[in-house]
Design a protein around this motif. Structure first.
Motif, PDB file in Angstrom:
ATOM      1  N   PHE A 129       0.821  -1.222   0.000  1.00  0.00           N
ATOM      2  CA  PHE A 129       0.000   0.000   0.000  1.00  0.00           C
ATOM      3  C   PHE A 129       0.849   1.264   0.000  1.00  0.00           C
ATOM      4  O   PHE A 129       0.325   2.363  -0.035  1.00  0.00           O
ATOM      5  CB  PHE A 129      -0.881   0.007   1.266  1.00  0.00           C
ATOM      6  CG  PHE A 129      -0.077  -0.230   2.513  1.00  0.00           C
ATOM      7  CD1 PHE A 129       0.583   0.816   3.134  1.00  0.00           C
ATOM      8  CD2 PHE A 129       0.073  -1.519   3.037  1.00  0.00           C
ATOM      9  CE1 PHE A 129       1.368   0.601   4.250  1.00  0.00           C
ATOM     10  CE2 PHE A 129       0.857  -1.748   4.157  1.00  0.00           C
ATOM     11  CZ  PHE A 129       1.508  -0.686   4.767  1.00  0.00           C
ATOM     12  N   MET A 189       8.815   8.608  10.285  1.00  0.00           N
ATOM     13  CA  MET A 189       7.686   7.986   9.583  1.00  0.00           C
ATOM     14  C   MET A 189       7.598   8.498   8.154  1.00  0.00           C
ATOM     15  O   MET A 189       6.545   8.441   7.530  1.00  0.00           O
ATOM     16  CB  MET A 189       6.368   8.292  10.306  1.00  0.00           C
ATOM     17  CG  MET A 189       6.269   7.655  11.678  1.00  0.00           C
ATOM     18  SD  MET A 189       4.702   8.028  12.452  1.00  0.00           S
ATOM     19  CE  MET A 189       4.955   7.369  14.101  1.00  0.00           C
ATOM     20  N   GLY A 190       8.693   9.042   7.651  1.00  0.00           N
ATOM     21  CA  GLY A 190       8.712   9.481   6.263  1.00  0.00           C
ATOM     22  C   GLY A 190       9.094   8.319   5.362  1.00  0.00           C
ATOM     23  O   GLY A 190       8.678   7.183   5.587  1.00  0.00           O
ATOM     24  N   GLY A 250      11.164   5.320   3.853  1.00  0.00           N
ATOM     25  CA  GLY A 250      12.193   4.363   4.260  1.00  0.00           C
ATOM     26  C   GLY A 250      11.920   3.671   5.579  1.00  0.00           C
ATOM     27  O   GLY A 250      11.065   4.077   6.363  1.00  0.00           O
ATOM     28  N   GLU A 251      12.652   2.575   5.785  1.00  0.00           N
ATOM     29  CA  GLU A 251      12.549   1.802   7.024  1.00  0.00           C
ATOM     30  C   GLU A 251      13.757   2.173   7.890  1.00  0.00           C
ATOM     31  O   GLU A 251      14.888   1.791   7.590  1.00  0.00           O
ATOM     32  CB  GLU A 251      12.547   0.302   6.677  1.00  0.00           C
ATOM     33  CG  GLU A 251      12.745  -0.646   7.845  1.00  0.00           C
ATOM     34  CD  GLU A 251      11.792  -0.419   9.007  1.00  0.00           C
ATOM     35  OE1 GLU A 251      10.575  -0.437   8.821  1.00  0.00           O
ATOM     36  OE2 GLU A 251      12.301  -0.218  10.134  1.00  0.00           O
ATOM     37  N   SER A 255       9.559   4.594  13.839  1.00  0.00           N
ATOM     38  CA  SER A 255       8.518   3.660  13.414  1.00  0.00           C
ATOM     39  C   SER A 255       9.133   2.566  12.544  1.00  0.00           C
ATOM     40  O   SER A 255       9.925   2.840  11.650  1.00  0.00           O
ATOM     41  CB  SER A 255       7.468   4.426  12.603  1.00  0.00           C
ATOM     42  OG  SER A 255       6.549   3.532  12.013  1.00  0.00           O
ATOM     43  N   THR A 256       8.749   1.328  12.838  1.00  0.00           N
ATOM     44  CA  THR A 256       9.299   0.217  12.055  1.00  0.00           C
ATOM     45  C   THR A 256       8.190  -0.702  11.561  1.00  0.00           C
ATOM     46  O   THR A 256       7.147  -0.862  12.214  1.00  0.00           O
ATOM     47  CB  THR A 256      10.311  -0.607  12.882  1.00  0.00           C
ATOM     48  OG1 THR A 256      10.754  -1.713  12.079  1.00  0.00           O
ATOM     49  CG2 THR A 256       9.712  -1.139  14.171  1.00  0.00           C
ATOM     50  N   SER A 257       8.481  -1.339  10.429  1.00  0.00           N
ATOM     51  CA  SER A 257       7.551  -2.325   9.893  1.00  0.00           C
ATOM     52  C   SER A 257       7.662  -3.634  10.674  1.00  0.00           C
ATOM     53  O   SER A 257       6.911  -4.575  10.417  1.00  0.00           O
ATOM     54  CB  SER A 257       7.858  -2.560   8.413  1.00  0.00           C
ATOM     55  OG  SER A 257       9.223  -2.906   8.263  1.00  0.00           O
ATOM     56  N   SER A 286       4.395  -0.722  12.859  1.00  0.00           N
ATOM     57  CA  SER A 286       3.329  -0.740  11.855  1.00  0.00           C
ATOM     58  C   SER A 286       2.682  -2.116  11.845  1.00  0.00           C
ATOM     59  O   SER A 286       3.204  -3.042  11.234  1.00  0.00           O
ATOM     60  CB  SER A 286       3.896  -0.393  10.477  1.00  0.00           C
ATOM     61  OG  SER A 286       4.344   0.925  10.480  1.00  0.00           O
ATOM     62  N   ASN A 290      -0.806  -2.832  11.067  1.00  0.00           N
ATOM     63  CA  ASN A 290      -1.448  -2.738   9.738  1.00  0.00           C
ATOM     64  C   ASN A 290      -2.352  -3.876   9.312  1.00  0.00           C
ATOM     65  O   ASN A 290      -2.974  -3.787   8.249  1.00  0.00           O
ATOM     66  CB  ASN A 290      -0.409  -2.520   8.636  1.00  0.00           C
ATOM     67  CG  ASN A 290       0.185  -1.117   8.686  1.00  0.00           C
ATOM     68  OD1 ASN A 290      -0.351  -0.265   9.374  1.00  0.00           O
ATOM     69  ND2 ASN A 290       1.263  -0.887   7.971  1.00  0.00           N
ATOM     70  N   GLU A 303       0.753   1.356  14.662  1.00  0.00           N
ATOM     71  CA  GLU A 303       0.072   2.036  13.564  1.00  0.00           C
ATOM     72  C   GLU A 303      -0.756   1.004  12.814  1.00  0.00           C
ATOM     73  O   GLU A 303      -0.346  -0.157  12.654  1.00  0.00           O
ATOM     74  CB  GLU A 303       1.105   2.659  12.617  1.00  0.00           C
ATOM     75  CG  GLU A 303       1.838   3.822  13.249  1.00  0.00           C
ATOM     76  CD  GLU A 303       3.240   3.959  12.711  1.00  0.00           C
ATOM     77  OE1 GLU A 303       4.080   3.084  13.019  1.00  0.00           O
ATOM     78  OE2 GLU A 303       3.483   4.906  11.966  1.00  0.00           O
ATOM     79  N   VAL A 307      -3.033   0.892   9.329  1.00  0.00           N
ATOM     80  CA  VAL A 307      -3.568   1.545   8.127  1.00  0.00           C
ATOM     81  C   VAL A 307      -4.888   0.875   7.735  1.00  0.00           C
ATOM     82  O   VAL A 307      -4.954  -0.358   7.613  1.00  0.00           O
ATOM     83  CB  VAL A 307      -2.560   1.452   6.958  1.00  0.00           C
ATOM     84  CG1 VAL A 307      -3.144   2.061   5.695  1.00  0.00           C
ATOM     85  CG2 VAL A 307      -1.253   2.157   7.311  1.00  0.00           C
ATOM     86  N   PHE A 367      -6.134   4.967   4.863  1.00  0.00           N
ATOM     87  CA  PHE A 367      -5.208   4.871   3.731  1.00  0.00           C
ATOM     88  C   PHE A 367      -5.214   6.165   2.903  1.00  0.00           C
ATOM     89  O   PHE A 367      -6.273   6.693   2.557  1.00  0.00           O
ATOM     90  CB  PHE A 367      -5.641   3.692   2.849  1.00  0.00           C
ATOM     91  CG  PHE A 367      -4.836   3.550   1.586  1.00  0.00           C
ATOM     92  CD1 PHE A 367      -3.471   3.358   1.633  1.00  0.00           C
ATOM     93  CD2 PHE A 367      -5.467   3.614   0.337  1.00  0.00           C
ATOM     94  CE1 PHE A 367      -2.728   3.223   0.466  1.00  0.00           C
ATOM     95  CE2 PHE A 367      -4.734   3.480  -0.833  1.00  0.00           C
ATOM     96  CZ  PHE A 367      -3.364   3.283  -0.765  1.00  0.00           C
ATOM     97  N   ASN A 368      -4.030   6.666   2.620  1.00  0.00           N
ATOM     98  CA  ASN A 368      -3.884   7.805   1.716  1.00  0.00           C
ATOM     99  C   ASN A 368      -3.744   7.259   0.305  1.00  0.00           C
ATOM    100  O   ASN A 368      -2.746   6.595   0.004  1.00  0.00           O
ATOM    101  CB  ASN A 368      -2.629   8.610   2.069  1.00  0.00           C
ATOM    102  CG  ASN A 368      -2.885   9.563   3.206  1.00  0.00           C
ATOM    103  OD1 ASN A 368      -3.844  10.327   3.184  1.00  0.00           O
ATOM    104  ND2 ASN A 368      -2.037   9.514   4.215  1.00  0.00           N
TER     105      ASN A 368
HETATM  106  N1  SAH Z   1       9.050   2.188   7.389  1.00  0.00           N
HETATM  107  C1  SAH Z   1       8.493   2.580   8.614  1.00  0.00           C
HETATM  108  C2  SAH Z   1       8.283   4.067   8.735  1.00  0.00           C
HETATM  109  C3  SAH Z   1       7.814   4.791   7.513  1.00  0.00           C
HETATM  110  S1  SAH Z   1       6.168   4.438   6.991  1.00  0.00           S
HETATM  111  C4  SAH Z   1       7.204   1.827   8.873  1.00  0.00           C
HETATM  112  O1  SAH Z   1       6.687   1.185   7.965  1.00  0.00           O
HETATM  113  O2  SAH Z   1       6.733   1.871   9.998  1.00  0.00           O
HETATM  114  C5  SAH Z   1       5.231   5.269   8.248  1.00  0.00           C
HETATM  115  C6  SAH Z   1       3.799   4.807   8.367  1.00  0.00           C
HETATM  116  O3  SAH Z   1       3.056   5.191   7.196  1.00  0.00           O
HETATM  117  C7  SAH Z   1       3.656   3.317   8.493  1.00  0.00           C
HETATM  118  O4  SAH Z   1       2.825   2.996   9.597  1.00  0.00           O
HETATM  119  C8  SAH Z   1       2.970   2.901   7.213  1.00  0.00           C
HETATM  120  O5  SAH Z   1       2.148   1.778   7.411  1.00  0.00           O
HETATM  121  C9  SAH Z   1       2.176   4.142   6.859  1.00  0.00           C
HETATM  122  N2  SAH Z   1       1.836   4.298   5.432  1.00  0.00           N
HETATM  123  C10 SAH Z   1       2.599   4.038   4.363  1.00  0.00           C
HETATM  124  N3  SAH Z   1       1.930   4.333   3.219  1.00  0.00           N
HETATM  125  C11 SAH Z   1       0.716   4.777   3.581  1.00  0.00           C
HETATM  126  C12 SAH Z   1      -0.419   5.242   2.881  1.00  0.00           C
HETATM  127  N4  SAH Z   1      -0.436   5.319   1.556  1.00  0.00           N
HETATM  128  N5  SAH Z   1      -1.504   5.636   3.584  1.00  0.00           N
HETATM  129  C13 SAH Z   1      -1.492   5.599   4.945  1.00  0.00           C
HETATM  130  N6  SAH Z   1      -0.431   5.193   5.659  1.00  0.00           N
HETATM  131  C14 SAH Z   1       0.653   4.773   4.994  1.00  0.00           C
END
Ligand code: SAH
Ligand code: SF4
Length: 385
Positions: free
Chosen positions: A128, A168-169, A171-172, A203-205, A224, A226, A266, A268, A299-300
């Motif tokens: 996503f 939370m920008g 990258g991991e 924030s980590t996956s 995350s 999710n 987090e 989504v 979800f964005n």
């Molecule tokens: N890689 C790290 C941090 C960056 S992503 C991680 O995954 O946690 C930061 C957050 O944005 C994560 O919780 C991710 O699930 C969420 N995210 C990524 N794309 C998105 C989208 N299109 N809409 C809503 N949340 C999103």
């Protein structure tokens, strides 16, 4: 035999923003300089935002002349700076070779949060995520991470202060531990930007082995989650095949036991996939014995993702179910929709409409202590076209 060479004649300057105070002391020592100069330089740069050695008046003339051979103060250039009607600001940074990353500044009642990037692209390939669509192109260096903060900080309005940082920008962050934790050390340092550790969130996956680096740095952990079960999570987050939910949540339990720090999960909401009432119940079951907050993020949407954002009504139903069960839920408002503030979306917008709502050339000159106006050459902007 090697010819005899001096440090200064062989080395290219090191980027100042990648150095902790200790690193800077060691570097100066290598060049035969006194170590207390490190504090002085840190003070000039982080407190007064002076990066021109000629203006560092408590350094000797010789030292000032040598400094550009030892240190560079270059920051990632701001390619674009967009301001949303809701106050959110988005920054696009040039990180070389035609690549860019972004940071988002999000105001709320009691805080000013900066969301920063740690990598260009990401290998975790979450289905996503716009960033996940581009494989990892490069891990950012510590100076590029600190640099995002400094560039935004240099453009704040009088009296504003960034109170929180979230990784939370793009990258991991746990796939780039060395640079991420170095940047945290710099930003946290009382000699640096003096940010409280409790106001920095990584924030980590769900990279289980590296999660403990967050505990070691004494900053906050966000995971995350999710998805409500392994089947859905493995589908939307391939990393789940390596670190499945049970292992991840067991580790979170241990993490809390050890650190006593409440974890943020987090979640989504993907329409029809993770947003159903039964999913809310499953998420509650998974997390109920872990002291935590659940941050639900509708979800964005971005083109070609194949996913949809649930209706506000469905978001409300999901949130209510979790809350009624007793979970501590936060609903992340979508900020800055008019400036593509969703993860990774500014870049595509920029490629299509360069210059749109651009305010990147504003506020290059700011007032510092003593009322002196300083224009920092390292902050000179690129031409957009
Ligand atoms: N890689 C790290 C941090 C960056 S992503 C991680 O995954 O946690 C930061 C957050 O944005 C994560 O919780 C991710 O699930 C969420 N995210 C990524 N794309 C998105 C989208 N299109 N809409 C809503 N949340 C999103
Ligand atoms: Fe990478 Fe996070 Fe996007 Fe997944 S959600 S692809 S881990 S940036």
């Amino acid at each position: 035999m090697d010819p005899i060479v001096t440090e200064a004649s062989v080395s290219t300057p090191v980027n100042f923003y990648s150095l902790t105070l200790e690193d800077l002391k060691s570097l100066l020592k290598k060049f035969g300089k006194e170590q207390f100069r490190a504090q002085q330089i840190y003070k000039w740069v982080y407190e007064s935002r002076i990066t021109d050695p000629e203006q560092m008046t408590n350094l000797s003339k010789i030292f000032r002349a040598d400094l550009p051979k030892i240190l560079s103060f270059e920051l990632p250039k701001v390619l674009q700076h967009l301001k949303s009607v809701d106050g959110t600001q988005k920054f696009l940074f040039d990180v070389g070779e035609g690549k860019s990353v972004e940071a988002v500044l999000i105001p709320s009642d009691d805080r000013l949060t900066l969301c920063i990037s740690s990598e260009i692209g990401c290998n975790m390939a979450c289905k996503f995520c716009f960033t996940g669509k581009q494989k990892l192109q490069r891990r950012l260096r510590a100076d590029e991470i600190v640099g995002q903060f400094m560039q935004v900080n240099d453009r704040l309005e009088e009296g504003q202060r960034i109170s929180n940082i979230v990784f939370m920008g793009m990258g991991e962050p746990l796939d780039n531990c060395e640079a991420v934790f170095k940047s945290i050390a710099v930003l946290h340092s009382p000699w640096g930007m003096n940010l409280s550790r409790k106001r920095i969130t990584v924030s980590t996956s769900g990279l289980i082995p590296e999660m403990w680096r967050i505990a070691d740095a004494k900053v906050r952990l966000a995971v995350s989650l999710n998805a409500p079960n392994d089947e859905i999570r493995s589908e939307v987050m391939p990393i789940n095949k390596k670190y499945p939910l049970k292992d991840l949540l067991d580790e979170c339990r241990r993490y809390y036991k050890e650190t006593k720090d409440r974890i943020t999960f987090e979640y989504v909401l993907l329409k029809g996939i993770t947003d159903q009432v039964e999913h809310a119940r499953m998420v509650y079951k998974l997390t109920k014995d872990i002291p935590c907050k659940i941050n639900i993020i509708p979800f964005n949407e971005h083109p070609g993702s194949g996913y949809e954002r649930p209706s506000d009504e469905q978001v409300g139903i999901f949130q209510k179910e979790l809350m009624d069960l007793g979970a501590h839920v936060l609903l992340r408002r979508t900020m800055g929709r008019d400036i593509f503030a969703a993860c990774g979306q500014l870049r595509s917008a920029f490629e299509n409409h360069p210059g749109q709502m651009d305010i990147s050339n504003s506020k290059l000159t700011r007032t510092i202590k003593g009322g002196k106006n300083v224009t920092d050459p390292s902050r000179r902007e690129p031409s957009l076209r």
